[in-house]
Design a protein around this motif. Structure first.
Motif, PDB file in Angstrom:
ATOM      1  N   TYR A 186       3.327   4.377  55.327  1.00  0.00           N
ATOM      2  CA  TYR A 186       3.884   4.462  53.998  1.00  0.00           C
ATOM      3  C   TYR A 186       3.717   5.846  53.400  1.00  0.00           C
ATOM      4  CZ  TYR A 186       5.827  -0.276  53.553  1.00  0.00           C
ATOM      5  OH  TYR A 186       6.531  -1.405  53.981  1.00  0.00           O
ATOM      6  N   LEU A 187       2.412   5.994  53.353  1.00  0.00           N
ATOM      7  CA  LEU A 187       1.821   7.327  52.554  1.00  0.00           C
ATOM      8  C   LEU A 187       2.350   8.515  53.377  1.00  0.00           C
ATOM      9  CD1 LEU A 187      -1.889   6.335  51.799  1.00  0.00           C
ATOM     10  CD2 LEU A 187       0.027   6.257  50.299  1.00  0.00           C
ATOM     11  N   VAL A 232       5.907   9.118  52.078  1.00  0.00           N
ATOM     12  CA  VAL A 232       5.731   9.763  50.700  1.00  0.00           C
ATOM     13  C   VAL A 232       5.380  11.533  50.926  1.00  0.00           C
ATOM     14  CG1 VAL A 232       4.486   9.575  48.634  1.00  0.00           C
ATOM     15  CG2 VAL A 232       5.367   7.665  49.776  1.00  0.00           C
ATOM     16  N   ARG A 268      13.294   6.698  50.039  1.00  0.00           N
ATOM     17  CA  ARG A 268      12.073   7.256  49.238  1.00  0.00           C
ATOM     18  C   ARG A 268      11.511   6.266  48.282  1.00  0.00           C
ATOM     19  NH1 ARG A 268      12.379  12.329  45.387  1.00  0.00           N
ATOM     20  NH2 ARG A 268      10.226  12.429  45.308  1.00  0.00           N
ATOM     21  N   ALA A 326       8.893   3.380  49.891  1.00  0.00           N
ATOM     22  CA  ALA A 326       7.694   3.877  50.577  1.00  0.00           C
ATOM     23  C   ALA A 326       6.743   3.638  49.431  1.00  0.00           C
ATOM     24  CB  ALA A 326       7.734   5.208  51.114  1.00  0.00           C
ATOM     25  N   PRO A 327       6.585   4.084  48.307  1.00  0.00           N
ATOM     26  CA  PRO A 327       5.377   3.913  47.438  1.00  0.00           C
ATOM     27  C   PRO A 327       5.130   2.326  47.205  1.00  0.00           C
ATOM     28  CG  PRO A 327       7.060   5.135  46.367  1.00  0.00           C
ATOM     29  CD  PRO A 327       7.676   5.096  47.770  1.00  0.00           C
ATOM     30  N   GLU A 343       7.642  15.020  50.212  1.00  0.00           N
ATOM     31  CA  GLU A 343       7.276  16.106  49.347  1.00  0.00           C
ATOM     32  C   GLU A 343       7.137  17.333  50.004  1.00  0.00           C
ATOM     33  OE1 GLU A 343       7.525  15.418  46.039  1.00  0.00           O
ATOM     34  OE2 GLU A 343       7.971  13.444  46.418  1.00  0.00           O
ATOM     35  N   ASN A 384      12.932   2.045  40.832  1.00  0.00           N
ATOM     36  CA  ASN A 384      12.300   3.242  41.617  1.00  0.00           C
ATOM     37  C   ASN A 384      13.844   4.277  41.804  1.00  0.00           C
ATOM     38  OD1 ASN A 384       9.875   3.827  41.352  1.00  0.00           O
ATOM     39  ND2 ASN A 384       9.315   3.072  43.721  1.00  0.00           N
ATOM     40  N   GLU A 405      15.087   7.602  40.257  1.00  0.00           N
ATOM     41  CA  GLU A 405      15.451   8.858  41.085  1.00  0.00           C
ATOM     42  C   GLU A 405      16.850   9.342  40.781  1.00  0.00           C
ATOM     43  OE1 GLU A 405      13.460  10.196  43.622  1.00  0.00           O
ATOM     44  OE2 GLU A 405      15.193  11.352  44.513  1.00  0.00           O
ATOM     45  N   SER A 435       9.854   6.754  59.739  1.00  0.00           N
ATOM     46  CA  SER A 435       9.860   5.424  59.492  1.00  0.00           C
ATOM     47  C   SER A 435      10.251   4.636  60.751  1.00  0.00           C
ATOM     48  CB  SER A 435      10.497   4.893  58.399  1.00  0.00           C
ATOM     49  OG  SER A 435      11.735   5.886  57.980  1.00  0.00           O
ATOM     50  N   CYS A 482      11.718  11.684  57.406  1.00  0.00           N
ATOM     51  CA  CYS A 482      11.254  10.822  56.859  1.00  0.00           C
ATOM     52  C   CYS A 482      11.907   9.650  57.546  1.00  0.00           C
ATOM     53  CB  CYS A 482      11.407  10.552  55.454  1.00  0.00           C
ATOM     54  SG  CYS A 482      10.370  11.456  54.433  1.00  0.00           S
TER      55      CYS A 482
END
Lengths: 150, 245
Positions: B139-140, B143, B94, B97-98, B147, B223, B227, B163, B159
């Motif tokens: 990638y987006l 993300v 997670r 990804a961003p 969510e 990140n 988290e 991926s 996810c």
């Protein structure tokens, strides 16, 4: 390894292999559409469509650029060292456009086999060097390949 | 070795370990970025064809290289999450990804800015550029997919599958310039044989690539720590840690 995890590992590997194979086959089937341009040899052989806009890519033949005295019209030949296609373009050419350099021209073929371009893009190669090194190389290397003019 | 990997899966241990790592990585990354940028932008010679405009290579190539490598980090974390069901692997996936999405966007934007003066066009639907755009959407997608789920375990599984399936795009991006006719140039840096870029320009480029790898690792760790702070905000170990300092 725990049997359940081993099974999951096999499943994950299968998923990656099979999805790669599927996407690989799709890309292979669509390879003609993925290519950005036709090389001159394909255009001369009649493999490019005449009725719609195409892109032609190759090298600008040395000494083939002719600029109009009165307007922005330019004609030049594009070669892949197997065949050559003439191109006519009216507009501003990119800075890197030059004889012996790569080019991609978009437009339609007329009856005589000349590409009437609506856009001309310069394609630069992977070589990067300082001007001094380029000047030093200039004196040593002989021109590679002879462009074919019909 | 195995003991170390086991410890990585423990949030309290990882939080402490990553804190030490970040303290070392931050000055190293800043130094590498500064030295690389000054070397590449000011010291390296201009190019014989493109003049000074080629210097955007020192941002474009590192961002693109690390965007590709970062995808493998995300997909590998996804595989670990699917097979071993380790929570820290979900956190890694997670968090990656961003960062990957931003690097891909940087590569696309700098590519467009570079394309205008050299090729004569901001955007061309060329195999390299299109596959890079798909990478941005992958990638987006990770993300957004995370969510979209209320249940975070189910989100992590979806996810991970996305991926892993998207992983096939990475060799396609890398080889696109060789497999198809494209406007984008082939690779200048070669792993075998002599590179097509002069060594006076290559060394700062390699340094910037290393700097971007460090930057990726640093942002990934930060990140992940953010988290962990959020998900363990009610845990005893975290309260104790915050109380101590």
């Amino acid at each position: 390894m725990h049997p359940v995890r081993k099974q999951r590992l096999i499943l994950v590997s299968l998923m990656v292999v099979l999805s790669s194979a599927a996407i690989g086959l799709v890309a292979f089937a669509l390879r003609d559409n993925i290519n950005l341009f036709y090389p001159p040899a394909d255009v001369v052989a009649g493999k490019a469509p005449m009725d719609r806009s195409i892109r032609l890519g190759g090298m600008v033949v040395e000494g083939s650029i002719e600029r109009s005295e009165t307007d922005l019209d330019t004609t030049f030949w594009v070669t892949d060292y197997e065949a050559s296609v003439p191109v006519r373009f009216s507009g501003i050419l990119p800075d890197l456009f030059a004889e012996g350099e790569g080019v991609v021209a978009e437009g339609t073929l007329d009856e005589s086999g000349m590409l009437v371009a609506t856009q001309v893009l310069a394609k630069h190669d992977e070589n990067y060097m300082p001007p001094e090194v380029a000047a030093a190389l200039e004196g040593k290397t002989a021109p590679q390949g002879q462009p074919v003019l019909p | 070795m195995w003991a170390f990997i086991h410890k990585l899966g423990s949030p309290p241990w990882f939080f402490g370990f990553s804190g030490t790592l970040v303290r070392w990585l931050l000055p190293v990354t800043v130094t590498l970025l500064l030295v690389g940028a000054v070397w590449g932008l000011l010291v390296a010679p201009p190019d014989f064809r493109q003049g000074n405009s080629y210097r955007i290579i020192y941002i474009h190539v590192p961002a693109a290289v690390v965007a590709l490598a970062g995808y493998y980090v995300m997909a590998f974390a996804g595989a670990v999450s699917l097979i071993w069901r380790i929570k820290m692997a979900d956190v890694t996936m997670r968090a990656a990804a961003p960062v990957g999405a931003v690097l891909t966007a940087i590569a696309l934007v700098t590519g467009a800015i570079w394309g205008k003066p050299t090729w004569g066009a901001w955007w061309v639907w060329d195999a390299r550029i299109t596959s890079m755009l798909i990478l941005l959407f992958l990638y987006l997608g990770v993300v957004a997919l995370f969510e979209a789920y209320e249940n975070k375990t189910a989100a992590a599984r979806a996810c991970a599958v996305l991926s892993l399936v998207g992983m096939v795009n990475i060799p396609i991006i890398y080889k696109s310039v060789d497999w198809w006719y494209s406007l984008h140039q082939p690779a200048s840096i070669k792993f075998t044989g002599e590179s097509a870029i002069d060594s006076s320009m290559l060394y700062p480029l390699l340094l910037m690539i290393l700097a971007f790898y460090c930057l990726f690792a640093l942002t990934l760790l930060l990140n992940m720590r953010a988290e962990l702070l959020w998900t363990h905000r009610d845990s005893g170990w975290l309260k104790q840690l915050v109380g101590d300092t």
